[in-house]
Design an enzyme around this catalytic site. Structure first.
Site, PDB file in Angstrom:
ATOM      1  N   SER A 143       0.822  -1.206   0.000  1.00 44.68           N
ATOM      2  CA  SER A 143       0.000   0.000   0.000  1.00 44.68           C
ATOM      3  C   SER A 143       0.853   1.251   0.000  1.00 44.68           C
ATOM      4  CB  SER A 143      -0.953  -0.001   1.199  1.00 44.68           C
ATOM      5  OG  SER A 143      -0.383   0.693   2.275  1.00 44.68           O
ATOM      6  N   LYS A 144       0.344   2.223  -0.731  1.00 46.61           N
ATOM      7  CA  LYS A 144       1.040   3.500  -0.851  1.00 46.61           C
ATOM      8  C   LYS A 144       1.197   4.119   0.538  1.00 46.61           C
ATOM      9  CE  LYS A 144       2.407   7.330  -2.956  1.00 46.61           C
ATOM     10  NZ  LYS A 144       3.805   7.387  -3.329  1.00 46.61           N
ATOM     11  N   ARG A 145       0.182   3.918   1.365  1.00 47.42           N
ATOM     12  CA  ARG A 145       0.201   4.517   2.694  1.00 47.42           C
ATOM     13  C   ARG A 145       1.386   4.026   3.534  1.00 47.42           C
ATOM     14  NH1 ARG A 145      -5.530   3.728   4.840  1.00 47.42           N
ATOM     15  NH2 ARG A 145      -6.046   3.869   2.637  1.00 47.42           N
ATOM     16  N   GLY A 204       4.165   3.556   2.391  1.00 52.44           N
ATOM     17  CA  GLY A 204       5.387   4.002   1.737  1.00 52.44           C
ATOM     18  C   GLY A 204       5.839   3.074   0.617  1.00 52.44           C
TER      19      GLY A 204
END
Ligand code: GLU
Length: 475
Positions: A253-255, A257
């Site tokens: 996930s982008k969240r 990183g």
């Protein structure tokens, strides 16, 4: 067989991550291995989650990766429009057809009522499911409510008994008891369809033959099949792809990183390398080869070899694959993906173009992505080197001081500073100090570069320049 048509149907709710691109690639491959069409459809029906610029990002990513779109919002086609927000009238029309045939119904339940139902379900520790409150409203009641401007949604009327099954090409037979299926919303009160409805209408109208998508849709597909059935349409073939997880099993996930495609691209990973690596996430060719171009992939790809266990995203493997493509670059291409990173991190004002070219080219076989050039060339942009314990032990060995002194004198006597003369200096040191092999090269390398390994020593010394080399030998 009818023409194979697949679609990539991203929602512009964020920046295309690796999983999205892997779906696009597999959809493209399923189409192209069968000489079919690859369609791009923008699923922007959740206006609250729309992210400015995300659509352009999708176009750019596909273009950079050479994944050519046969039909889509930009290039058009016979089945447009290809953006869902431009198809609202269609969804209304088809939702009304279902209401007329009894497979869907108007629901006027307000948020308050639904919230209460949710709370009750929570307290009873059962999953929330709409209770069908509005499913037996009479025509008159419905007309009355609409006249009073009451807001409504349209819900799918699920059969309460029986089962729905299908055969997924990756996961095999999937069966769901119909009583577990909620009367899901098809059309929201703002007139927008839900994904659950729009994907069916569009896949049918766009004549999609194979639906390739993430396995999060595996268990909701029976609901879609009931819609196909209600319309009397033939359903497409389903190919659900395994999740991509990180080592340890967490979802990418982008969240957290995790990189998007553009992050990787901006770090100097090559689109060919990324695509090659992504093809291996959940798939492998029969010959176990691991390096292939998109062209070769089209020839090798076989849906039967998609694996259904989670695919592990492994940055080390990605780098290993990418390094193959780095090695094939021309010097110009190599400069393009490395110089911006050098510029960003070091003062290059005193460096000539020749010097930079030489620097980058001696590291071509030593880096796996463009930005890596920064850390490996650090030794050229500082005066002092740091010697660690292991290196110091080598420098402490008998005779090393003499070798280094002889080498320094050889270096000082060079009048024409080039790789040949440096090579000569090393050879002279070998003769005069009577050392060879590791005991010749290692101390010189450690003392001048602070490292035990690196590109060819004479080239490295040449790039360091006489002054810096002498300074370090004196240190
Ligand atoms: N818009 C959906 C998503 O981004 C597409 C799923 C599908 O391919 O049907 O998850």
């Amino acid at each position: 067989m009818e023409k194979v048509r697949t679609r990539f149907a991203p929602s512009p709710t964020g920046f295309m991550h690796i999983g999205n691109l892997r779906s696009a690639l597999f959809e493209y491959l399923v189409a192209k291995t069968n000489k079919g069409d690859f369609v791009l459809r923008i699923e922007d029906t959740d206006q609250t989650r729309y992210v400015e610029g995300a659509v352009e990002f999708i176009y750019d990513t596909l273009k950079i990766c050479n994944i050519e779109v046969d039909e889509g919002p930009l290039n058009g086609g016979n089945f447009g429009p290809y953006t869902q927000s431009e198809r609202l009238e269609l969804y209304k029309e088809y939702a009304n057809k279902l209401v007329e045939s009894g497979s869907a119904y108007y629901c006027f339940c307000n948020e308050e009522r639904l919230d209460n139902l949710r709370k009750e379900a929570e307290e009873a520790k059962v999953p929330f499911m709409y209770d069908g409150h509005c499913k037996s409203l009479t025509k008159e009641q419905i007309e009355e409510k609409i006249k009073n401007n009451e807001k409504y949604v349209i819900r799918q009327r699920m059969p309460k008994e029986g089962k729905t099954s299908y055969e997924d090409l990756v996961y095999g037979p999937i069966t769901i008891e119909n009583c577990l299926l909620e009367d899901q919303i098809l059309l929201k009160s703002d007139g927008y369809p839900t994904y659950n409805f729009a994907n069916v209408i569009d896949d049918h109208l766009m004549e999609i033959s194979h639906v390739v998508r993430g396995n999060e849709y595996l268990s909701s597909t029976p609901k879609y099949l009931l819609l196909y059935e209600a319309f009397g349409w033939e359903s497409p073939i389903y190919i659900h792809l395994p999740h991509i997880v990180k080592e340890g099993g967490k979802k990418i996930s982008k969240r957290d990183g995790d990189s998007t495609f553009m992050d990787l691209y901006n770090d100097g990973y090559l689109p060919e390398g990324i695509i090659n690596y992504l093809a291996l996430l959940g798939w492998s060719p029969a010959d176990n080869e691991e390096i292939f171009s998109l062209e070769e992939l089209i020839n090798k790809f076989d849906v039967k070899r998609i694996n259904n266990s989670p695919a592990v995203y492994d940055v080390k493997k990605l780098r290993w694959v990418n390094a193959h493509y780095i090695k094939r670059l021309t010097i110009e291409e190599l400069l393009k993906i490395t110089i911006p990173h050098l510029k960003e991190n070091y003062d290059l004002s005193s460096k000539t173009e020749e010097w930079l070219k030489e620097l980058v080219s001696i590291y071509q076989n030593h880096i796996s992505y463009g930005k890596e050039i920064v850390e490996v060339t650090n030794l050229f942009f500082k005066e002092k080197v740091i010697i660690n314990e292991e290196e110091q032990e080598i420098l402490n060995e008998e005779g090393v001081n003499n070798t280094l002194e002889v080498f320094k004198q050889e270096i000082l006597s060079i009048s024409d500073w080039n790789v040949d003369s440096i090579n000569q200096a090393i050879n002279n040191t070998k003769e005069k100090a009577q050392v060879k092999g590791k005991m010749l090269y290692m101390p010189i390398r450690i003392k001048t570069t602070g490292q035990m390994h690196g590109p060819e020593l004479p080239n490295t010394i040449h790039l360091l320049g006489k002054d810096l080399v002498v300074t370090r030998l004196n240190a």
